[in-house]
Design an enzyme around this catalytic site. Structure first.
Site, PDB file in Angstrom:
ATOM      1  N   LYS A  25      12.881  55.575  29.265  1.00 30.56           N
ATOM      2  CA  LYS A  25      13.675  55.896  30.735  1.00 30.56           C
ATOM      3  C   LYS A  25      14.946  54.859  30.470  1.00 30.56           C
ATOM      4  O   LYS A  25      14.744  53.635  30.513  1.00 30.56           O
ATOM      5  CB  LYS A  25      12.778  55.689  31.892  1.00 30.56           C
ATOM      6  CG  LYS A  25      13.701  55.674  32.881  1.00 30.56           C
ATOM      7  CD  LYS A  25      12.730  55.622  34.102  1.00 30.56           C
ATOM      8  CE  LYS A  25      12.617  54.506  34.729  1.00 30.56           C
ATOM      9  NZ  LYS A  25      13.812  53.783  35.370  1.00 30.56           N
ATOM     10  N   ASP A  83      17.730  57.842  33.890  1.00 32.41           N
ATOM     11  CA  ASP A  83      17.405  57.750  35.242  1.00 32.41           C
ATOM     12  C   ASP A  83      18.749  57.129  36.184  1.00 32.41           C
ATOM     13  O   ASP A  83      18.779  55.889  36.223  1.00 32.41           O
ATOM     14  CB  ASP A  83      16.194  56.741  35.349  1.00 32.41           C
ATOM     15  CG  ASP A  83      15.686  56.621  36.531  1.00 32.41           C
ATOM     16  OD1 ASP A  83      15.842  57.106  37.758  1.00 32.41           O
ATOM     17  OD2 ASP A  83      15.093  55.404  36.969  1.00 32.41           O
ATOM     18  N   LYS A 122      19.857  58.537  39.185  1.00 35.52           N
ATOM     19  CA  LYS A 122      19.690  58.598  40.659  1.00 35.52           C
ATOM     20  C   LYS A 122      20.932  58.853  41.106  1.00 35.52           C
ATOM     21  O   LYS A 122      21.230  58.257  42.193  1.00 35.52           O
ATOM     22  CB  LYS A 122      18.698  57.466  41.388  1.00 35.52           C
ATOM     23  CG  LYS A 122      17.439  57.035  40.702  1.00 35.52           C
ATOM     24  CD  LYS A 122      16.571  55.886  41.534  1.00 35.52           C
ATOM     25  CE  LYS A 122      15.262  55.473  40.981  1.00 35.52           C
ATOM     26  NZ  LYS A 122      15.440  54.899  39.711  1.00 35.52           N
ATOM     27  N   ASP A 134      25.824  61.459  45.855  1.00 35.27           N
ATOM     28  CA  ASP A 134      26.829  61.479  46.618  1.00 35.27           C
ATOM     29  C   ASP A 134      27.249  63.038  47.074  1.00 35.27           C
ATOM     30  O   ASP A 134      26.302  63.657  47.011  1.00 35.27           O
ATOM     31  CB  ASP A 134      27.946  61.082  45.198  1.00 35.27           C
ATOM     32  CG  ASP A 134      29.305  60.528  45.511  1.00 35.27           C
ATOM     33  OD1 ASP A 134      29.675  60.876  46.663  1.00 35.27           O
ATOM     34  OD2 ASP A 134      29.686  59.477  44.734  1.00 35.27           O
ATOM     35  N   THR A 139       8.939  54.371  45.095  1.00 34.59           N
ATOM     36  CA  THR A 139       7.485  53.849  45.169  1.00 34.59           C
ATOM     37  C   THR A 139       7.490  52.365  45.654  1.00 34.59           C
ATOM     38  O   THR A 139       6.627  51.888  45.791  1.00 34.59           O
ATOM     39  CB  THR A 139       6.701  54.020  43.779  1.00 34.59           C
ATOM     40  OG1 THR A 139       7.684  53.585  42.723  1.00 34.59           O
ATOM     41  CG2 THR A 139       6.364  55.259  43.611  1.00 34.59           C
ATOM     42  N   ARG A 142       7.536  47.050  33.372  1.00 33.22           N
ATOM     43  CA  ARG A 142       7.089  45.703  33.017  1.00 33.22           C
ATOM     44  C   ARG A 142       5.552  45.644  32.405  1.00 33.22           C
ATOM     45  O   ARG A 142       5.612  44.781  31.638  1.00 33.22           O
ATOM     46  CB  ARG A 142       7.097  44.864  34.245  1.00 33.22           C
ATOM     47  CG  ARG A 142       8.443  44.631  34.529  1.00 33.22           C
ATOM     48  CD  ARG A 142       8.685  44.143  36.360  1.00 33.22           C
ATOM     49  NE  ARG A 142       8.517  45.303  37.165  1.00 33.22           N
ATOM     50  CZ  ARG A 142       8.694  45.189  38.356  1.00 33.22           C
ATOM     51  NH1 ARG A 142       8.925  44.424  38.959  1.00 33.22           N
ATOM     52  NH2 ARG A 142       8.348  46.478  39.219  1.00 33.22           N
TER      53      ARG A 142
HETATM   54  O1  C5P Z   1       8.104  47.768  36.053  1.00 29.31           O
HETATM   55  P1  C5P Z   1       7.699  49.200  36.684  1.00 29.31           P
HETATM   56  O2  C5P Z   1       6.488  49.766  35.752  1.00 29.31           O
HETATM   57  O3  C5P Z   1       7.577  48.914  38.026  1.00 29.31           O
HETATM   58  O4  C5P Z   1       9.178  50.005  36.553  1.00 29.31           O
HETATM   59  C1  C5P Z   1       9.119  51.169  37.260  1.00 29.31           C
HETATM   60  C2  C5P Z   1      10.481  51.927  36.835  1.00 29.31           C
HETATM   61  O5  C5P Z   1      10.501  53.210  37.552  1.00 29.31           O
HETATM   62  C3  C5P Z   1      11.597  51.095  37.069  1.00 29.31           C
HETATM   63  O6  C5P Z   1      12.613  51.665  36.381  1.00 29.31           O
HETATM   64  C4  C5P Z   1      12.101  51.964  38.552  1.00 29.31           C
HETATM   65  O7  C5P Z   1      13.596  51.948  38.567  1.00 29.31           O
HETATM   66  C5  C5P Z   1      11.607  53.190  38.276  1.00 29.31           C
HETATM   67  N1  C5P Z   1      11.238  54.199  39.641  1.00 29.31           N
HETATM   68  C6  C5P Z   1      10.213  53.563  40.463  1.00 29.31           C
HETATM   69  N2  C5P Z   1      10.279  54.385  41.564  1.00 29.31           N
HETATM   70  C7  C5P Z   1      10.897  55.510  41.750  1.00 29.31           C
HETATM   71  C8  C5P Z   1      11.769  55.810  40.861  1.00 29.31           C
HETATM   72  C9  C5P Z   1      11.998  55.213  39.763  1.00 29.31           C
HETATM   73  O8  C5P Z   1       9.763  52.615  40.402  1.00 29.31           O
HETATM   74  N3  C5P Z   1      10.732  56.349  42.911  1.00 29.31           N
END
Ligand code: C5P
Length: 244
Positions: free
Chosen positions: A38, A65, A67, A70, A128, A220
């Site tokens: 991603k 990604d 997002k 606009d 989330t 992460r």
């Molecule tokens: O580090 P972590 O596993 O929390 O990363 C989650 C990834 O998913 C991040 O890149 C974040 O921008 C993305 N994301 C998210 N929730 C959403 C959409 C995308 O955490 N609803």
């Protein structure tokens, strides 16, 4: 139903500040390991479209990604540009409205080159990182978080999108109200016992699988692991484990 080559791979969120850090991270994986990655706003705004080309040339599947959110005309034009990059999947915010999402679909169709597939288009519902309490307080949405997410998913379906980004907790209801093949891509994934960081609604890979997620996004827990490849393999194994 069996999973395809893409679905079996956890989507790795490459949230790095520059290409050098990203390259250092990828060096920890075997060269022939085909990943589903991603590309988020951080690395994209730093490195531009070259980073997409770089990862594509390495043979990885790509979810771009960005997002988008606009007015419809702007989103359509941007999607026309992004389609030319030949990514597998990209996204918009469902909060931009049905007209904006329709425009995004049209932009992608128009911009996709002849020999390429139209990228899957999915919509972010509620991030989330948002809790029900903050959604009610800050967005003045009075229904439950789940209802808000399902409403956004239904709008995305009406607009012709392929799916949504949501919490695994919402997958069952979304599929019931849209379609079984409506893609549910779920971030907020942590292996058992790991920190939730800033995420509010976190689940393990196996729980996400049980709940019907089509794709999991993991950042992460892999990118900051001491041994990223091992962490990735463990998560991939848990994600693909058949239920007994
Ligand atoms: O580090 P972590 O596993 O929390 O990363 C989650 C990834 O998913 C991040 O890149 C974040 O921008 C993305 N994301 C998210 N929730 C959403 C959409 C995308 O955490 N609803």
């Amino acid at each position: 139903m069996g999973r395809d080559a893409r679905e079996s791979r956890p989507v790795i969120a490459l949230d790095f500040p520059n290409k050098m850090k990203l390259v250092n991270f990828l060096a920890k994986f075997p060269v022939d390991e085909r990943l589903f990655v991603k590309i988020g706003m951080e690395i994209f705004y730093q490195e531009g479209t070259d980073i997409v080309k770089f990862l594509k040339d390495l043979g990885h599947f790509i979810f771009l990604d960005l997002k988008l959110h606009d007015i419809p005309n702007t989103v359509k034009s941007v999607m026309r540009c992004l389609a030319k990059l030949g990514v597998n999947m990209t996204n918009v915010h469902a909060a931009g409205g049905i007209k904006m999402m329709e425009a995004a679909c049209h932009g992608l169709i128009e911009g996709t080159l002849k020999d390429q597939k139209i990228p899957k288009l999915i919509a972010v519902t509620q991030l989330t990182s948002i809790s029900e309490k903050s959604m009610k307080k800050e967005q003045l949405i009075s229904v439950s978080l789940k209802e808000s997410v399902v409403n956004y998913a239904q709008n995305a379906k009406k607009a012709g999108l392929d799916g949504v980004v949501c919490s695994a907790l919402e997958v069952e209801k979304i599929k019931a109200k849209t379609a079984a093949d409506f893609i549910c891509l779920t971030p907020g994934i942590r292996p058992m016992g790991e920190s939730a960081n800033d995420q509010q609604r976190v689940l393990t890979p196996s729980k996400a699988r049980k709940l019907g997620s089509d794709y999991i996004v993991v950042g992460r827990a892999i990118t900051q692991a001491k041994k990223p490849y091992q962490a990735y393999q463990r998560i991939k194994e848990e994600w693909n484990k058949k239920e007994r």
